[in-house]
Design a protein around this motif. Sequence first.
Motif: not given
Length: 213
Positions: A123-127
Amino acid sequence: MSILRQCSKDDAGILSRQGIADGEDREVYVLERNGAVAGALAASAKPFESEWLEKNVYQVDSLKAWDDSSDLEMIAREGIGRLRDKGANLVTCRRSEQDRSEIEALQHAGMVVVECLLTLSHPLDEAQNLSTGVDEATRDDAEGVGEVAARAFRFDRFHADPNVDDVKADALKAAWARNSVLGRADRVFVTRDGERITGFNSCLLKEDRKSVV
């Protein structure tokens, strides 16, 4: 009676409902049985691969039989034969391991498995900040990334294919990597040893996911 023929404008509706699109760069052959379309093979020309491998390359995009899965072998065999008649001397495709019927049909038509890909996800939650030693590539890095690609790939589908010259496969991978830096990919990240690029990661946005390409 069953025949495999070139698709016509009258076939567009049923092909569209099956998720098969026609186009100028595509060859679409349909299985007709007793006046009704029962399956199809669609393949697209691959000019980039053709240029670098010096072969007329096509990719099978769709292989479907919506009445009887036993039709798949005939569609694959005769469809690939039609591509050969058009001058194709390398036909490729990628299929999920869940598509066993399609894979078996393509193998019976003369294709062989040369590469197995493993897809991972996270998962890509935040930078997040880049790790130490990793930079985002600039256009000036294109040649360096290409040089790494020319040496790094040894087990991909083209190097694994005995009918493809390794030197040409190296050149194709180098060109692909350079193109990634020059705009094909959304982001390319590199590692360096001084000024020399030692590795790269090419990323492409596909719908709502980032993919390593």
